[in-house]
Scaffold this motif. Sequence first.
Motif, PDB file in Angstrom:
ATOM      1  N   CYS A 130      -5.902 -61.608   4.847  1.00 17.38           N
ATOM      2  CA  CYS A 130      -4.633 -60.912   5.065  1.00 17.38           C
ATOM      3  C   CYS A 130      -4.643 -59.531   4.415  1.00 17.38           C
ATOM      4  N   SER A 131      -3.641 -58.749   4.752  1.00 18.47           N
ATOM      5  CA  SER A 131      -3.496 -57.410   4.179  1.00 18.47           C
ATOM      6  C   SER A 131      -2.532 -57.449   3.001  1.00 18.47           C
ATOM      7  N   ALA A 132      -2.415 -56.315   2.309  1.00 19.13           N
ATOM      8  CA  ALA A 132      -1.449 -56.204   1.222  1.00 19.13           C
ATOM      9  C   ALA A 132      -0.028 -56.386   1.747  1.00 19.13           C
ATOM     10  N   TYR A 133       0.226 -55.905   2.952  1.00 12.84           N
ATOM     11  CA  TYR A 133       1.536 -56.072   3.604  1.00 12.84           C
ATOM     12  C   TYR A 133       1.859 -57.561   3.749  1.00 12.84           C
ATOM     13  N   GLY A 134       0.895 -58.333   4.238  1.00 12.71           N
ATOM     14  CA  GLY A 134       1.118 -59.763   4.403  1.00 12.71           C
ATOM     15  C   GLY A 134       1.315 -60.474   3.084  1.00 12.71           C
ATOM     16  N   ARG A 135       0.487 -60.141   2.090  1.00 10.27           N
ATOM     17  CA  ARG A 135       0.618 -60.765   0.767  1.00 10.27           C
ATOM     18  C   ARG A 135       1.980 -60.464   0.149  1.00 10.27           C
ATOM     19  N   HIS A 136       2.405 -59.221   0.294  1.00 13.17           N
ATOM     20  CA  HIS A 136       3.701 -58.829  -0.284  1.00 13.17           C
ATOM     21  C   HIS A 136       4.828 -59.699   0.257  1.00 13.17           C
ATOM     22  N   PHE A 137       4.874 -59.877   1.561  1.00 10.45           N
ATOM     23  CA  PHE A 137       5.974 -60.656   2.141  1.00 10.45           C
ATOM     24  C   PHE A 137       5.799 -62.154   1.912  1.00 10.45           C
ATOM     25  N   ALA A 138       4.562 -62.635   1.826  1.00  8.74           N
ATOM     26  CA  ALA A 138       4.347 -64.048   1.506  1.00  8.74           C
ATOM     27  C   ALA A 138       4.930 -64.367   0.134  1.00  8.74           C
TER      28      ALA A 138
ATOM     29  N   SER B 230       2.287 -75.827   3.223  1.00  3.12           N
ATOM     30  CA  SER B 230       1.225 -75.004   3.799  1.00  3.12           C
ATOM     31  C   SER B 230      -0.105 -75.736   3.680  1.00  3.12           C
ATOM     32  N   GLY B 231      -1.201 -75.015   3.924  1.00  2.00           N
ATOM     33  CA  GLY B 231      -2.505 -75.654   3.981  1.00  2.00           C
ATOM     34  C   GLY B 231      -3.437 -75.343   2.841  1.00  2.00           C
ATOM     35  N   MET B 232      -2.960 -74.651   1.804  1.00  4.61           N
ATOM     36  CA  MET B 232      -3.751 -74.310   0.617  1.00  4.61           C
ATOM     37  C   MET B 232      -4.974 -73.456   0.953  1.00  4.61           C
ATOM     38  N   ALA B 233      -4.945 -72.797   2.094  1.00  6.40           N
ATOM     39  CA  ALA B 233      -6.075 -71.957   2.502  1.00  6.40           C
ATOM     40  C   ALA B 233      -6.042 -70.632   1.754  1.00  6.40           C
ATOM     41  N   ARG B 234      -7.133 -69.895   1.847  1.00  5.49           N
ATOM     42  CA  ARG B 234      -7.157 -68.537   1.299  1.00  5.49           C
ATOM     43  C   ARG B 234      -6.142 -67.673   2.039  1.00  5.49           C
ATOM     44  N   GLY B 235      -5.777 -66.569   1.441  1.00  4.41           N
ATOM     45  CA  GLY B 235      -4.887 -65.632   2.114  1.00  4.41           C
ATOM     46  C   GLY B 235      -3.432 -66.018   2.010  1.00  4.41           C
ATOM     47  N   ILE B 236      -2.729 -65.963   3.127  1.00  5.57           N
ATOM     48  CA  ILE B 236      -1.276 -66.145   3.160  1.00  5.57           C
ATOM     49  C   ILE B 236      -0.867 -67.513   2.626  1.00  5.57           C
ATOM     50  N   ASP B 237      -1.542 -68.576   3.061  1.00  6.34           N
ATOM     51  CA  ASP B 237      -1.150 -69.930   2.655  1.00  6.34           C
ATOM     52  C   ASP B 237      -1.129 -70.080   1.134  1.00  6.34           C
TER      53      ASP B 237
ATOM     54  N   THR C 294      -1.390 -67.781  -1.204  1.00  4.27           N
ATOM     55  CA  THR C 294      -0.536 -66.789  -1.857  1.00  4.27           C
ATOM     56  C   THR C 294       0.915 -67.257  -1.885  1.00  4.27           C
ATOM     57  N   ALA C 295       1.404 -67.752  -0.756  1.00  2.00           N
ATOM     58  CA  ALA C 295       2.789 -68.220  -0.681  1.00  2.00           C
ATOM     59  C   ALA C 295       3.009 -69.432  -1.579  1.00  2.00           C
ATOM     60  N   GLN C 296       2.050 -70.348  -1.603  1.00  2.00           N
ATOM     61  CA  GLN C 296       2.231 -71.553  -2.414  1.00  2.00           C
ATOM     62  C   GLN C 296       2.220 -71.224  -3.910  1.00  2.00           C
ATOM     63  N   ARG C 297       1.360 -70.316  -4.322  1.00  2.00           N
ATOM     64  CA  ARG C 297       1.372 -69.883  -5.722  1.00  2.00           C
ATOM     65  C   ARG C 297       2.717 -69.254  -6.085  1.00  2.00           C
ATOM     66  N   ALA C 298       3.230 -68.416  -5.186  1.00  2.00           N
ATOM     67  CA  ALA C 298       4.504 -67.730  -5.446  1.00  2.00           C
ATOM     68  C   ALA C 298       5.654 -68.723  -5.521  1.00  2.00           C
ATOM     69  N   ALA C 299       5.639 -69.748  -4.679  1.00  2.00           N
ATOM     70  CA  ALA C 299       6.699 -70.764  -4.706  1.00  2.00           C
ATOM     71  C   ALA C 299       6.728 -71.473  -6.045  1.00  2.00           C
ATOM     72  N   ILE C 300       5.549 -71.832  -6.553  1.00  2.00           N
ATOM     73  CA  ILE C 300       5.474 -72.522  -7.849  1.00  2.00           C
ATOM     74  C   ILE C 300       5.877 -71.575  -8.977  1.00  2.00           C
TER      75      ILE C 300
ATOM     76  N   PRO D 244     -10.261 -74.566  -0.113  1.00  2.00           N
ATOM     77  CA  PRO D 244     -11.517 -74.037  -0.663  1.00  2.00           C
ATOM     78  C   PRO D 244     -11.559 -74.171  -2.192  1.00  2.00           C
ATOM     79  N   MET D 245     -12.761 -74.171  -2.747  1.00  2.00           N
ATOM     80  CA  MET D 245     -12.932 -74.349  -4.185  1.00  2.00           C
ATOM     81  C   MET D 245     -12.271 -73.234  -4.984  1.00  2.00           C
ATOM     82  N   GLN D 246     -12.153 -72.051  -4.374  1.00  2.00           N
ATOM     83  CA  GLN D 246     -11.537 -70.921  -5.090  1.00  2.00           C
ATOM     84  C   GLN D 246     -10.080 -71.204  -5.441  1.00  2.00           C
ATOM     85  N   ASN D 247      -9.479 -72.183  -4.789  1.00  2.00           N
ATOM     86  CA  ASN D 247      -8.068 -72.492  -5.041  1.00  2.00           C
ATOM     87  C   ASN D 247      -7.892 -73.695  -5.962  1.00  2.00           C
ATOM     88  N   ARG D 248      -8.882 -73.936  -6.831  1.00  2.00           N
ATOM     89  CA  ARG D 248      -8.796 -75.053  -7.763  1.00  2.00           C
ATOM     90  C   ARG D 248      -7.549 -74.961  -8.635  1.00  2.00           C
TER      91      ARG D 248
END
Length: 390
Positions: A153-161, A177-184, A186-192, A211-215
Motif C-alpha cells: 500500500c501507499s502512505a495515503y492508504g496507510r494513513h486512512f487505514a 481482517s486477515g492480518m496480512a501485510r499492508g492495509i490489513d 496496519t488497520a488491526q494494529r491501529a484498532a488495538i 506472515p512471520m513479520q506480523n508476529r
Amino acid sequence: MRRSVTAFLNSGRSGGETEGMQEKEEKTEDEKRREKWFWLCSILSFGRKEKQMLLDFFGTPEEIWQADEREIGEVFWKNEEHKKAFFREKAAWDAKKAWNEMQKKGIRFISCEDTSYPQKLKEIYDYPFGLFIRGELPKENEKTVAIVGARLCSAYGRHFAVKIAEELAGYDISLVSGMARGIDGTAQRAAIKGGGKSYAVLGCGPDICYPMQNRDLYQNLLKNGGVLSEYPPGSSPLPFHFPMRNRIISGLSDLVIVIEAREKSGSLITADQALEQGRDVMVLPGRAGDALSAGCNRLIDQGAGIFLSTDQILERLKIKKKNHTNTKKTYIALESEENLVYSVLEFQAKNLQSIADETNLTPQKVSAILVRLMLCGLVAEDVKNHYSKV
C-alpha cells in the motif's frame, strides 16, 4: 475399558486431572456429533466443497464416518486417488491425540452446531463447518467492520487505514481482517492501539503466524481479540486458502471497507463476497490512473458506497456520534522553510527533485528539512528519495 474420546473433548480437563476418574461406557449423541464434526473439519485433503458433497450424500458427519467402501464409492470422486486419500486420512485419525495437541497450543474447536458458533456466519450460504480459535470470537451484539486492502500500500492508504481503525475503536466497533501485510495489518494494529478489539481470519492453521513479520500483531490479537481459521492446526498457508478465508472476513462483519486494491486482488474477492452476503461495502476513492486505486474505483463505478468519513459508518451501524468537546490537539511548531516543504507534500509520495522544484529550494536544503520532518514523525520516506505525509 477405553474412555470415550468425545467425553474427553467435552470435559475441559487435562489428562492429569482425569486420572483415576470413572470412565464413561457410552458416548452421548452430542459427544458423537462433536467428535465427528471435529474429524470432518480436520480433513486436510478435502476442501469445503468436497465436504459439502459428502454431507449432501450421507446427511451427517457420523454417517460419513460409518459409511463403508461400497457406499463411499457411490459418491462422485475426482479420481480413484481422491477416494483413497479419504480412507488414508480416516484410518490415521486419532481424535484424542489431535485434541490433546490442539489444547496444548491454546486452540479450541467449535462446530456449526455449537451454540457459541457466530450467528453472522450461519447467515452465509457457504459458512465454515467448524472454527479453530485462539483468543476470542466476536460476541453476538458486537459491532464489527472489516478493513481490507493492498499489501503493498501507499502512505495515503496507510494513513486512512490508521485513521478509520482508531476512530472506530473509539466507538467500540471491532475490526476484522486477515492480518496480512499492508492495509490489513496496519488497520488491526491501529484498532488495538486505539483501545479496541480486532479479529484475524487466517488462511492457515490458527497456530501459524503468517506472515512471520506480523508476529507482534499476532500476539497482540490474542490479548485484544482473537485469531481464527476453518483450517486445523498445522495447516500451511496455501494460496487457495486465502480466497476461501475472505468469505469469513466479510461474513463476520457488519460492513466492509476497501482501502486500495489493484484491478485483480483478494480485496475485491472479499468485496464481492460481502455483496453476495448482503453486507454493506464502502470504498476509499483513489486517483484515476493509479494502479493501487484501480480496483477501488471500479467498485465505485459498479455502485459501491464511497467512504468519506466515519460518520457514514456510524450512521449505517446506527451508532450515535459522540460530542468531543474537550478534544486535545498537538501542534508541532515548524520553521517557515519546514512548513513550506511540508505544505507541498501529499499522502502520495513525491520525489526529492519535485519537492525542490515546487519550493524553489535546493535538493540539498530540501533533503535536510525532510530529515527533520521525519524525526518529528510528520514525513515518511516510502522508497529512496520519495517522501509523503504521515
